[in-house]
Write an enzyme that holds these catalytic residues in place. Structure first.
Site, PDB file in Angstrom:
ATOM      1  N   ALA A  10       0.967  -1.370  -0.009  1.00 56.09           N
ATOM      2  CA  ALA A  10       0.119   0.156  -0.008  1.00 56.09           C
ATOM      3  C   ALA A  10       0.779   1.068  -0.036  1.00 56.09           C
ATOM      4  O   ALA A  10       0.294   2.371  -0.100  1.00 56.09           O
ATOM      5  CB  ALA A  10      -1.002   0.000   1.096  1.00 56.09           C
ATOM      6  N   GLY A  13       2.031   2.860  -5.820  1.00 56.73           N
ATOM      7  CA  GLY A  13       1.342   2.500  -7.195  1.00 56.73           C
ATOM      8  C   GLY A  13      -0.124   1.948  -6.740  1.00 56.73           C
ATOM      9  O   GLY A  13      -0.989   2.760  -6.302  1.00 56.73           O
ATOM     10  N   PHE A  14      -0.295   0.815  -7.446  1.00 56.36           N
ATOM     11  CA  PHE A  14      -1.893   0.281  -7.317  1.00 56.36           C
ATOM     12  C   PHE A  14      -2.322   0.276  -5.946  1.00 56.36           C
ATOM     13  O   PHE A  14      -3.323   0.608  -5.556  1.00 56.36           O
ATOM     14  CB  PHE A  14      -1.927  -1.026  -7.758  1.00 56.36           C
ATOM     15  CG  PHE A  14      -1.492  -1.252  -9.274  1.00 56.36           C
ATOM     16  CD1 PHE A  14      -1.331  -0.220 -10.185  1.00 56.36           C
ATOM     17  CD2 PHE A  14      -1.139  -2.437  -9.773  1.00 56.36           C
ATOM     18  CE1 PHE A  14      -1.093  -0.302 -11.484  1.00 56.36           C
ATOM     19  CE2 PHE A  14      -0.958  -2.869 -11.076  1.00 56.36           C
ATOM     20  CZ  PHE A  14      -0.776  -1.570 -12.054  1.00 56.36           C
ATOM     21  N   ASP A  60       8.086  -7.550   5.631  1.00 56.48           N
ATOM     22  CA  ASP A  60       8.567  -7.889   4.301  1.00 56.48           C
ATOM     23  C   ASP A  60       7.792  -9.192   4.193  1.00 56.48           C
ATOM     24  O   ASP A  60       7.958 -10.166   4.962  1.00 56.48           O
ATOM     25  CB  ASP A  60      10.197  -8.099   4.574  1.00 56.48           C
ATOM     26  CG  ASP A  60      10.774  -8.567   2.912  1.00 56.48           C
ATOM     27  OD1 ASP A  60      10.003  -9.042   2.265  1.00 56.48           O
ATOM     28  OD2 ASP A  60      11.798  -8.155   2.968  1.00 56.48           O
ATOM     29  N   ASN A  87      -1.367  -7.653  -3.493  1.00 55.66           N
ATOM     30  CA  ASN A  87      -0.910  -6.664  -4.664  1.00 55.66           C
ATOM     31  C   ASN A  87       0.604  -6.463  -4.621  1.00 55.66           C
ATOM     32  O   ASN A  87       1.444  -6.217  -5.610  1.00 55.66           O
ATOM     33  CB  ASN A  87      -1.485  -5.473  -4.224  1.00 55.66           C
ATOM     34  CG  ASN A  87      -0.856  -4.206  -5.225  1.00 55.66           C
ATOM     35  OD1 ASN A  87      -0.927  -4.109  -6.201  1.00 55.66           O
ATOM     36  ND2 ASN A  87      -0.073  -3.404  -4.361  1.00 55.66           N
ATOM     37  N   TYR A 153      10.137 -12.875 -13.854  1.00 58.31           N
ATOM     38  CA  TYR A 153       8.838 -11.960 -14.008  1.00 58.31           C
ATOM     39  C   TYR A 153       7.874 -12.796 -14.320  1.00 58.31           C
ATOM     40  O   TYR A 153       6.813 -12.771 -13.673  1.00 58.31           O
ATOM     41  CB  TYR A 153       9.185 -10.662 -14.289  1.00 58.31           C
ATOM     42  CG  TYR A 153       8.013  -9.586 -13.908  1.00 58.31           C
ATOM     43  CD1 TYR A 153       7.512  -9.635 -12.672  1.00 58.31           C
ATOM     44  CD2 TYR A 153       7.041  -9.331 -14.943  1.00 58.31           C
ATOM     45  CE1 TYR A 153       6.426  -9.029 -12.072  1.00 58.31           C
ATOM     46  CE2 TYR A 153       5.931  -8.556 -14.299  1.00 58.31           C
ATOM     47  CZ  TYR A 153       5.627  -8.180 -13.155  1.00 58.31           C
ATOM     48  OH  TYR A 153       4.519  -7.562 -12.774  1.00 58.31           O
ATOM     49  N   PRO A 183      -3.031  -6.905 -15.087  1.00 62.22           N
ATOM     50  CA  PRO A 183      -2.919  -5.160 -15.919  1.00 62.22           C
ATOM     51  C   PRO A 183      -1.447  -5.559 -16.840  1.00 62.22           C
ATOM     52  O   PRO A 183      -0.726  -6.349 -16.482  1.00 62.22           O
ATOM     53  CB  PRO A 183      -2.324  -4.394 -14.600  1.00 62.22           C
ATOM     54  CG  PRO A 183      -2.845  -5.060 -13.409  1.00 62.22           C
ATOM     55  CD  PRO A 183      -2.644  -6.370 -13.751  1.00 62.22           C
ATOM     56  N   GLY A 184      -1.669  -4.931 -17.923  1.00 67.42           N
ATOM     57  CA  GLY A 184      -0.549  -4.589 -18.756  1.00 67.42           C
ATOM     58  C   GLY A 184       0.076  -3.349 -18.143  1.00 67.42           C
ATOM     59  O   GLY A 184       0.014  -2.883 -17.107  1.00 67.42           O
ATOM     60  N   THR A 188       3.600   3.489 -12.560  1.00 67.55           N
ATOM     61  CA  THR A 188       3.837   3.386 -11.050  1.00 67.55           C
ATOM     62  C   THR A 188       5.217   3.529 -10.956  1.00 67.55           C
ATOM     63  O   THR A 188       6.102   3.775 -11.790  1.00 67.55           O
ATOM     64  CB  THR A 188       3.144   2.194 -10.419  1.00 67.55           C
ATOM     65  OG1 THR A 188       3.851   1.029 -10.937  1.00 67.55           O
ATOM     66  CG2 THR A 188       1.809   2.144 -10.729  1.00 67.55           C
TER      67      THR A 188
HETATM   68  P1  NDP Z   1       5.082  -0.103  -7.257  1.00 66.41           P
HETATM   69  O1  NDP Z   1       6.541  -0.196  -7.150  1.00 66.41           O
HETATM   70  O2  NDP Z   1       4.740   1.111  -7.307  1.00 66.41           O
HETATM   71  O3  NDP Z   1       4.608  -0.804  -5.906  1.00 66.41           O
HETATM   72  C1  NDP Z   1       4.974  -2.149  -5.482  1.00 66.41           C
HETATM   73  C2  NDP Z   1       4.237  -2.400  -4.018  1.00 66.41           C
HETATM   74  O4  NDP Z   1       4.664  -3.628  -3.336  1.00 66.41           O
HETATM   75  C3  NDP Z   1       4.911  -1.284  -3.000  1.00 66.41           C
HETATM   76  O5  NDP Z   1       4.163  -1.084  -2.221  1.00 66.41           O
HETATM   77  C4  NDP Z   1       6.020  -2.368  -2.243  1.00 66.41           C
HETATM   78  O6  NDP Z   1       6.060  -1.677  -0.906  1.00 66.41           O
HETATM   79  C5  NDP Z   1       5.487  -3.688  -2.195  1.00 66.41           C
HETATM   80  N1  NDP Z   1       6.401  -4.507  -2.063  1.00 66.41           N
HETATM   81  C6  NDP Z   1       7.365  -4.777  -2.784  1.00 66.41           C
HETATM   82  N2  NDP Z   1       8.230  -5.823  -2.346  1.00 66.41           N
HETATM   83  C7  NDP Z   1       7.646  -6.015  -0.933  1.00 66.41           C
HETATM   84  C8  NDP Z   1       8.036  -7.040   0.246  1.00 66.41           C
HETATM   85  N3  NDP Z   1       9.236  -7.716  -0.087  1.00 66.41           N
HETATM   86  N4  NDP Z   1       7.204  -7.039   1.289  1.00 66.41           N
HETATM   87  C9  NDP Z   1       6.052  -6.133   1.406  1.00 66.41           C
HETATM   88  N5  NDP Z   1       5.819  -5.215   0.407  1.00 66.41           N
HETATM   89  C10 NDP Z   1       6.421  -5.241  -0.823  1.00 66.41           C
HETATM   90  O7  NDP Z   1       4.396  -1.019  -8.407  1.00 66.41           O
HETATM   91  P2  NDP Z   1       2.798  -1.297  -8.741  1.00 66.41           P
HETATM   92  O8  NDP Z   1       2.098  -0.629  -7.966  1.00 66.41           O
HETATM   93  O9  NDP Z   1       2.905  -1.336 -10.260  1.00 66.41           O
HETATM   94  O10 NDP Z   1       3.007  -2.934  -8.634  1.00 66.41           O
HETATM   95  C11 NDP Z   1       2.086  -3.445  -7.718  1.00 66.41           C
HETATM   96  C12 NDP Z   1       1.610  -4.972  -8.224  1.00 66.41           C
HETATM   97  O11 NDP Z   1       1.148  -4.945  -9.442  1.00 66.41           O
HETATM   98  C13 NDP Z   1       2.910  -5.840  -8.523  1.00 66.41           C
HETATM   99  O12 NDP Z   1       2.444  -7.039  -7.922  1.00 66.41           O
HETATM  100  C14 NDP Z   1       3.111  -5.949  -9.740  1.00 66.41           C
HETATM  101  O13 NDP Z   1       3.725  -6.896 -10.406  1.00 66.41           O
HETATM  102  C15 NDP Z   1       2.023  -5.745 -10.392  1.00 66.41           C
HETATM  103  N6  NDP Z   1       1.844  -5.237 -11.984  1.00 66.41           N
HETATM  104  C16 NDP Z   1       2.443  -4.001 -12.055  1.00 66.41           C
HETATM  105  C17 NDP Z   1       2.153  -3.529 -13.508  1.00 66.41           C
HETATM  106  C18 NDP Z   1       2.725  -2.329 -14.139  1.00 66.41           C
HETATM  107  O14 NDP Z   1       3.092  -2.010 -15.041  1.00 66.41           O
HETATM  108  N7  NDP Z   1       2.782  -1.275 -13.109  1.00 66.41           N
HETATM  109  C19 NDP Z   1       1.425  -4.222 -14.458  1.00 66.41           C
HETATM  110  C20 NDP Z   1       0.832  -5.583 -14.034  1.00 66.41           C
HETATM  111  C21 NDP Z   1       0.971  -5.951 -12.752  1.00 66.41           C
HETATM  112  P3  NDP Z   1       7.452  -1.468   0.265  1.00 66.41           P
HETATM  113  O15 NDP Z   1       8.648  -1.349  -1.162  1.00 66.41           O
HETATM  114  O16 NDP Z   1       7.201  -0.236   0.852  1.00 66.41           O
HETATM  115  O17 NDP Z   1       7.638  -2.815   0.766  1.00 66.41           O
HETATM  116  C1  8X3 Z   2       4.116  -5.534 -15.636  1.00 67.96           C
HETATM  117  C2  8X3 Z   2       3.568  -5.260 -16.959  1.00 67.96           C
HETATM  118  O1  8X3 Z   2       4.492  -5.745 -19.311  1.00 67.96           O
HETATM  119  O2  8X3 Z   2       6.155  -5.050 -17.638  1.00 67.96           O
HETATM  120  O3  8X3 Z   2       3.639  -6.392 -15.008  1.00 67.96           O
HETATM  121  O4  8X3 Z   2       5.402  -7.040 -17.724  1.00 67.96           O
HETATM  122  S1  8X3 Z   2       5.278  -5.799 -17.892  1.00 67.96           S
END
Ligand code: NDP
Ligand code: 8X3
Length: 251
Positions: A10, A13-14, A60, A87, A153, A183-184, A188
């Protein structure tokens, strides 16, 4: 009565946008992530702006014990959770299989796959007791198609797709909904993390077209979580208008 959502990742990003969207609609939020300062700031903003209750858990998700310890800290009044959004996740690197880093692979699998499984297992006893609950897993188009240099990934997100299907079957007797949202490309902090702080390389990913924004995905999560009791969106792939799939992006 207010509903409660538990959100992993939280702090950005999402996840952050999902918290804002649900808080605006009056939901109480359990906010998690590793960056405690960001959780504190977000919780304070949401409770002031929307008058909702928040509970922060900084841990973590890769650390199995930390996940279960965090959930064990939830006071009784926070154990009636309606929705869990899995997420938290990341991509690290974009290298050919022979050049990809083993550490990056470990981190992606430990976070995106094992972390999601630990988190779900830790929350499930509440859902099973209630005989009600909704798990929303954030997958990716990378979990539907494998692209060049996406090896680790893509593997982790294909696993999220498979785990979501497995959960849906096994949890049917407990009246638990399982939705996977894929999502694509979305703008973020994702690409800054993937390219290890290289802001310029990250920005190039979103050059020349309008990518999905965090609130686009948050609105979809909100929609899936607010359907009638007997309705469950099982699987949903969403891209911006310029993207057809992992391979075709029109700039
Ligand atoms: P961000 O990097 O903006 O957010 C990622 C979030 O994940 C942060 O809040 C981070 O919190 C948390 N996180 C990462 N590693 C850990 C950990 N070890 N423990 C706890 N929390 C963790 O990326 P997005 O919002 O884009 O990504 C959110 C999800 O959406 C991911 O699963 C990503 O793979 C997926 N996604 C993203 C896409 C994109 O293009 N952006 C497309 C499709 C899917 P913190 O660092 O504070 O721990
Ligand atoms: C994030 C989208 O295209 O980088 O999941 O894999 S992509």
């Amino acid at each position: 009565m207010s509903q409660t959502i538990f959100i992993t990742g939280a702090t950005s990003g999402f996840g952050k946008s999902i918290a804002e969207t649900f808080a605006k609609a009056g939901w109480n939020c359990i906010l998690t992530g590793r960056r405690a300062d960001r959780l504190t700031e977000l919780a304070s903003q949401l409770s002031t702006q929307y008058g909702i209750k928040t509970f922060n858990l900084a841990f973590d998700i890769q650390d199995r014990q930390a996940v279960f310890n965090a959930v064990a800290q939830l006071p009784a009044e926070w154990q009636s959770i309606d929705v869990l959004v899995n997420n938290a996740g990341l991509a690290l690197g974009r290298d050919s299989f022979e050049n990809a880093s083993l550490d990056d692979w470990d981190t992606m699998i430990d976070t995106n796959v094992k972390g999601l499984m630990y988190m779900t297992k830790a929350i499930l006893p509440f859902f099973i007791k209630q005989q009600k609950g909704h798990i929303i897993n954030i997958g990716s188009t990378a979990g539907k198609e494998v692209y060049k240099d996406g090896n680790g990934y893509c593997a982790s997100k294909h696993a999220v797709d498979a785990i979501s299907k497995a959960m849906r079957i096994d949890l049917l007797p407990h009246h638990i909904k399982v939705t996977a949202i894929h999502p694509g490309a979305a703008e973020t902090e994702f690409s800054v993390v993937r390219f290890k702080g290289d802001e310029q390389k990250a920005a190039q990913v979103y050059d020349g077209y309008k990518a999905l924004q965090a609130n686009d995905v948050a609105n979809i999560v909100y929609f899936t979580a607010n359907l009638p009791e007997h309705v469950c969106i099982n699987d949903l792939t969403v891209t911006c208008l310029s993207q057809a799939n992992s391979f075709y992006l029109h700039k």
